[in-house]
Design a protein around this motif. Structure first.
Motif, PDB file in Angstrom:
ATOM      1  N   GLY A  82       0.820  -1.210   0.000  1.00 29.64           N
ATOM      2  CA  GLY A  82       0.000   0.000   0.000  1.00 29.64           C
ATOM      3  C   GLY A  82       0.857   1.264   0.000  1.00 29.64           C
ATOM      4  O   GLY A  82       0.542   2.236  -0.706  1.00 29.64           O
ATOM      5  N   ALA A  83       1.939   1.268   0.779  1.00 26.03           N
ATOM      6  CA  ALA A  83       2.839   2.428   0.811  1.00 26.03           C
ATOM      7  C   ALA A  83       3.496   2.636  -0.548  1.00 26.03           C
ATOM      8  O   ALA A  83       3.633   3.782  -1.013  1.00 26.03           O
ATOM      9  CB  ALA A  83       3.891   2.241   1.894  1.00 26.03           C
ATOM     10  N   LEU A  84       3.890   1.547  -1.211  1.00 25.11           N
ATOM     11  CA  LEU A  84       4.493   1.670  -2.534  1.00 25.11           C
ATOM     12  C   LEU A  84       3.489   2.182  -3.565  1.00 25.11           C
ATOM     13  O   LEU A  84       3.836   2.982  -4.444  1.00 25.11           O
ATOM     14  CB  LEU A  84       5.071   0.321  -2.977  1.00 25.11           C
ATOM     15  CG  LEU A  84       6.328  -0.123  -2.233  1.00 25.11           C
ATOM     16  CD1 LEU A  84       6.738  -1.528  -2.670  1.00 25.11           C
ATOM     17  CD2 LEU A  84       7.455   0.852  -2.471  1.00 25.11           C
ATOM     18  N   VAL A  85       2.246   1.745  -3.450  1.00 33.30           N
ATOM     19  CA  VAL A  85       1.207   2.221  -4.366  1.00 33.30           C
ATOM     20  C   VAL A  85       0.972   3.718  -4.174  1.00 33.30           C
ATOM     21  O   VAL A  85       0.869   4.477  -5.142  1.00 33.30           O
ATOM     22  CB  VAL A  85      -0.101   1.419  -4.169  1.00 33.30           C
ATOM     23  CG1 VAL A  85      -1.276   2.098  -4.862  1.00 33.30           C
ATOM     24  CG2 VAL A  85       0.071   0.003  -4.676  1.00 33.30           C
ATOM     25  N   VAL A  86       0.895   4.149  -2.926  1.00 30.72           N
ATOM     26  CA  VAL A  86       0.691   5.576  -2.641  1.00 30.72           C
ATOM     27  C   VAL A  86       1.886   6.395  -3.127  1.00 30.72           C
ATOM     28  O   VAL A  86       1.714   7.464  -3.720  1.00 30.72           O
ATOM     29  CB  VAL A  86       0.444   5.789  -1.123  1.00 30.72           C
ATOM     30  CG1 VAL A  86       0.501   7.257  -0.756  1.00 30.72           C
ATOM     31  CG2 VAL A  86      -0.892   5.188  -0.725  1.00 30.72           C
ATOM     32  N   LEU A  87       3.097   5.906  -2.907  1.00 29.44           N
ATOM     33  CA  LEU A  87       4.294   6.622  -3.368  1.00 29.44           C
ATOM     34  C   LEU A  87       4.308   6.732  -4.888  1.00 29.44           C
ATOM     35  O   LEU A  87       4.574   7.806  -5.446  1.00 29.44           O
ATOM     36  CB  LEU A  87       5.551   5.900  -2.878  1.00 29.44           C
ATOM     37  CG  LEU A  87       6.886   6.493  -3.348  1.00 29.44           C
ATOM     38  CD1 LEU A  87       7.111   7.849  -2.705  1.00 29.44           C
ATOM     39  CD2 LEU A  87       8.029   5.555  -3.032  1.00 29.44           C
ATOM     40  N   THR A  88       4.003   5.649  -5.564  1.00 28.03           N
ATOM     41  CA  THR A  88       3.982   5.661  -7.030  1.00 28.03           C
ATOM     42  C   THR A  88       2.918   6.611  -7.558  1.00 28.03           C
ATOM     43  O   THR A  88       3.158   7.385  -8.491  1.00 28.03           O
ATOM     44  CB  THR A  88       3.737   4.240  -7.570  1.00 28.03           C
ATOM     45  OG1 THR A  88       4.743   3.375  -7.050  1.00 28.03           O
ATOM     46  CG2 THR A  88       3.767   4.220  -9.076  1.00 28.03           C
ATOM     47  N   ALA A  89       1.734   6.574  -6.964  1.00 26.42           N
ATOM     48  CA  ALA A  89       0.651   7.459  -7.405  1.00 26.42           C
ATOM     49  C   ALA A  89       1.007   8.922  -7.162  1.00 26.42           C
ATOM     50  O   ALA A  89       0.758   9.784  -8.025  1.00 26.42           O
ATOM     51  CB  ALA A  89      -0.648   7.093  -6.687  1.00 26.42           C
TER      52      ALA A  89
END
Length: 81
Positions: free
Chosen positions: A18-25
């Motif tokens: 989830g943290a990686l998804v938020v960072l990428t977005a």
């Protein structure tokens, strides 16, 4: 005990994804915003046109109508006889 550990590791894995998804977005939105700003500035800024450079022949007087006119319009030198 095994189930609690597996559940805990699963939650950590989901949180990391989830943290990686938020960072990428967020990075994608930031780059898209910068690209939009650069595109808008480029579209709104006036294009600089070269100013014609006017010159007179060495012996010509300013009031003379028969002097040779020479100028550069940015694409080449023009000589008007």
């Amino acid at each position: 005990m095994q189930n609690i550990r597996a559940l805990f590791l699963g939650l950590i894995g989901i949180a990391a994804i989830g943290a990686l998804v938020v960072l990428t977005a967020s990075l994608t939105i930031a780059f898209a915003g910068m690209l939009a700003v650069f595109t808008a500035v480029k579209a709104l800024s006036p294009r600089l046109k070269p100013v014609p450079v006017r010159a007179r022949s060495k012996g010509a007087k300013r009031d003379s109508k028969q002097d040779m006119r020479v100028w550069n319009d940015g694409r080449g030198t023009i000589i008007d006889l």
